[in-house]
Design an enzyme around this catalytic site. Sequence first.
Site, PDB file in Angstrom:
ATOM      1  N   HIS A 252     -29.140   1.915  16.849  1.00 30.53           N
ATOM      2  CA  HIS A 252     -28.744   0.735  17.472  1.00 30.53           C
ATOM      3  C   HIS A 252     -28.323   0.854  19.270  1.00 30.53           C
ATOM      4  O   HIS A 252     -27.202   1.294  19.599  1.00 30.53           O
ATOM      5  CB  HIS A 252     -27.627   0.077  16.893  1.00 30.53           C
ATOM      6  CG  HIS A 252     -27.847  -0.417  15.586  1.00 30.53           C
ATOM      7  ND1 HIS A 252     -27.710   0.595  14.331  1.00 30.53           N
ATOM      8  CD2 HIS A 252     -28.073  -1.472  14.983  1.00 30.53           C
ATOM      9  CE1 HIS A 252     -27.895  -0.043  13.511  1.00 30.53           C
ATOM     10  NE2 HIS A 252     -28.129  -1.169  13.455  1.00 30.53           N
TER      11      HIS A 252
ATOM     12  N   GLY B 281     -18.340  -0.095  10.316  1.00 27.39           N
ATOM     13  CA  GLY B 281     -19.751  -0.321  10.060  1.00 27.39           C
ATOM     14  C   GLY B 281     -19.824  -1.377   8.951  1.00 27.39           C
ATOM     15  O   GLY B 281     -20.824  -2.309   9.410  1.00 27.39           O
TER      16      GLY B 281
ATOM     17  N   GLU C 158      -6.741 -11.427   0.298  1.00 24.39           N
ATOM     18  CA  GLU C 158      -6.798  -9.966  -0.184  1.00 24.39           C
ATOM     19  C   GLU C 158      -7.803  -8.619   0.454  1.00 24.39           C
ATOM     20  O   GLU C 158      -7.461  -7.942   0.697  1.00 24.39           O
ATOM     21  CB  GLU C 158      -7.706 -10.164  -1.681  1.00 24.39           C
ATOM     22  CG  GLU C 158      -6.733 -10.966  -2.758  1.00 24.39           C
ATOM     23  CD  GLU C 158      -6.718 -12.502  -2.459  1.00 24.39           C
ATOM     24  OE1 GLU C 158      -7.528 -12.821  -1.675  1.00 24.39           O
ATOM     25  OE2 GLU C 158      -5.791 -13.132  -2.977  1.00 24.39           O
TER      26      GLU C 158
ATOM     27  N   HIS D 226      -1.758  -8.338 -14.331  1.00 22.64           N
ATOM     28  CA  HIS D 226      -2.584  -9.356 -15.005  1.00 22.64           C
ATOM     29  C   HIS D 226      -3.954  -8.679 -15.426  1.00 22.64           C
ATOM     30  O   HIS D 226      -4.850  -9.085 -14.749  1.00 22.64           O
ATOM     31  CB  HIS D 226      -2.514 -10.538 -14.269  1.00 22.64           C
ATOM     32  CG  HIS D 226      -1.178 -11.139 -14.324  1.00 22.64           C
ATOM     33  ND1 HIS D 226      -0.047 -10.625 -13.415  1.00 22.64           N
ATOM     34  CD2 HIS D 226      -0.748 -12.418 -14.733  1.00 22.64           C
ATOM     35  CE1 HIS D 226       0.785 -11.492 -13.381  1.00 22.64           C
ATOM     36  NE2 HIS D 226       0.596 -12.566 -14.001  1.00 22.64           N
TER      37      HIS D 226
ATOM     38  N   ARG E  54       3.879  -4.360 -15.325  1.00 27.24           N
ATOM     39  CA  ARG E  54       4.043  -4.795 -14.057  1.00 27.24           C
ATOM     40  C   ARG E  54       5.501  -4.900 -13.909  1.00 27.24           C
ATOM     41  O   ARG E  54       6.060  -4.295 -12.803  1.00 27.24           O
ATOM     42  CB  ARG E  54       3.649  -6.183 -13.844  1.00 27.24           C
ATOM     43  CG  ARG E  54       4.009  -7.364 -14.736  1.00 27.24           C
ATOM     44  CD  ARG E  54       3.603  -8.677 -14.262  1.00 27.24           C
ATOM     45  NE  ARG E  54       3.895  -9.588 -15.591  1.00 27.24           N
ATOM     46  CZ  ARG E  54       4.632 -10.816 -15.266  1.00 27.24           C
ATOM     47  NH1 ARG E  54       4.452 -11.387 -14.007  1.00 27.24           N
ATOM     48  NH2 ARG E  54       4.827 -11.353 -16.086  1.00 27.24           N
TER      49      ARG E  54
END
Length: 684
Positions: A53, A141, A437, A487, A383
């Site tokens: 590029h 990238g 997230e 979960h 958990r």
Amino acid sequence: MAIDEQELRPDVVVHAKEATPHQHEEQSDLERLCINTIRTLAMDAVQQANSGHPGTPMGMAPVGYTLFTELLDHDPADPHWPDRDRFVLSAGHACLLQYALLFLTGYDLTLDDIKSFRQWGSKCAGHPERGLCPGVEVNTGPLGQGVANAIGLAIAERMLAARFNRPGHEIVNHRTYVICGDGDLMEGVSAEAASLAGNLSLGKLIAFYDDNHISIEGSTELAFGEQVGRRFEAYGWHVLRVSDANDLAELRDAVRTAQAYEDHPSMIVVRSVIGFGAPNKQGTPSAHGSPLGPDEVKAAKENLGWPYAEPFTVPDEALQYYRQSAERGRETHRSWTARFAAYESEHPDLAAEFRRTVVDGELPAAWADALPTFPTETPLSTRVASGRTLNAIAAAVPELVGGSADLAPSTETYLKGYADIGTADFSGRNFHFGVREHAMGSVMNGVAAHGGLRIYGGTFFVFSDYMRPAVRMAALQDLPVVYVWTHDSIGLGEDGPTHQPIEHLASLRAMPGLAVIRPADANETAQAWAVALRRHHAPTALVLSRQNLPVMSNVPRDAVSLGAWVVETGDDVVIVATGSEVSLALAARQQLDAGGVSAQVVSMPCWELFERQDDDYRTQVFPAGVPVLAVEAASPFGWSRYADDTVTLDHFGASAPADRLFREFGFTPENVVARAKALLESKE
Ligand SMILES: Cc1ncc(C[n+]2csc(CCOP(=O)(O)OP(=O)(O)O)c2C)c(N)n1
Ligand SMILES: [Mg+2]
């Protein structure tokens, strides 16, 4: 200078004519030579590789030049100096900009490396690679992530400053610079992370937005007509504008203004021309990602007033100037070393802690003594066991920090008694990533790449999909981050199939470098944390149950680090299970035993770690000639590696209480017994 409405014209279209280069009065002959050295190296390297590029290195060369020669506090002789400024090229495709600058300023990179751009063994890979090319902080990238990585780097800097600086001793005090393009800012992850950065009032972060109005398919007007600067202002950033990338005076002025604002992150919107100098291709997508061609390279060099016919020419004056410019950073480094010595004599304990965490990245001595052992009397979800483990070791491992994507109460990721990381306050240990997230994963990568902190991040396992691009980048870069994914199966019950992971274990196990650990009980969970923290150069995923599970009494100390272990021995059949299905396998074993069938039960918390064990150990776990039945409330994909048959799920779940789902889908001792017997019969 704040951005003003008239300056933002969503209808701007670049025409090649408008972009005709001119000899900028603002640039001296030497500056022009230095800048054109970047441009010509980029053109020549792409031409030679016949791939790459050239356009953005050419358009952004003046920004790279100013940044590396005047702004960055860096020492090419020591790319790991802890208080160096960090630089991220989020537009990773434009890596020749970075390679040229690293070579020119004197990093351990040669002109031959640039000549072998994109070839086997070159430090100059197709996109920048941490660990391969000195001076590259993070791999970039996958567009957008670099912006979030830079935000993670900048957060780490503030957190370490809050921990280690003392009156009269600023041993952590550096900036983070990022260059990003249209593609980076089209990607959601950059928006998620930028919103977080604004909310944190994260000063000392300066982003240069390469506003060249071009991406691969054409003008950005095709898909990206918004007022980006306005959007960043709304996130709480200072936004400044440079009307022409070639105007060094304007650029310097903007940077000085940005540097002066340390109360918010800054974005400098730099209007540039992709492929600047190439007379027939500049300002058009054809300059983006392919060789310009020999004729256009020649014409561009003429157009830029470049007198050298030979490709890869680096004029002595330019090289000398770049090398000399590095003296400024070297001097800052020297003065930092002296200041660190003074800090060390006044605060020896802190200095030792700084060396341990930031320089060496080692765990404290005897930290593992703080790991809890869970009693067998009370069933516990893994958990909750994870949350208790985290809190038990928090004091012993002060560099451990983390949080969740707005699910801390469910993922049990909160460190009790420690402060939050909040607006302009970085002294705490608890992150609030918000419902972001992808940004959480990418910010974690930045924090980990900075060094000095061990970071974890939690969400529901099903939403690992939303983090996955960042997980892959962590694995690719050997970053020691920990995912707390709770979960973990249909065992979450009522939330239903949108929230019930099925294919996630299989797909994450397929990712090189990531250890996916699904502990069977609370004690395996405590060990899983120990394994994760000892993995200094790799990411670890903890896959944890919502529902309570029985606690085993006989978990050996190395159960998790071995990847699999024999919970109960037997001769006729092996039942291998993970997580919540281990207790199911044990119940099935009892029934088989009553029927005269001897079953060996194996808990296999981590395939990746088991694969590293020797043949002896592997045959203890899976004795030769004994049929194997795998039991896991997830996709069967991959289990054929170990098992002759499976009790698994090759369909989505449903909304109902967990007990009912396990029954409906065959996760009962009776069904496991029947399937084990059927397997034995089929082998007779
Ligand atoms: C997540 C992701 N999607 C797609 C690509 C492929 N890609 C590389 S560069 C590019 C266009 C980027 O446009 P821009 O950021 O404006 O870069 P410029 O053309 O100005 O160099 C695309 C789609 C990528 N690298 N990452
Ligand atoms: Mg662009």
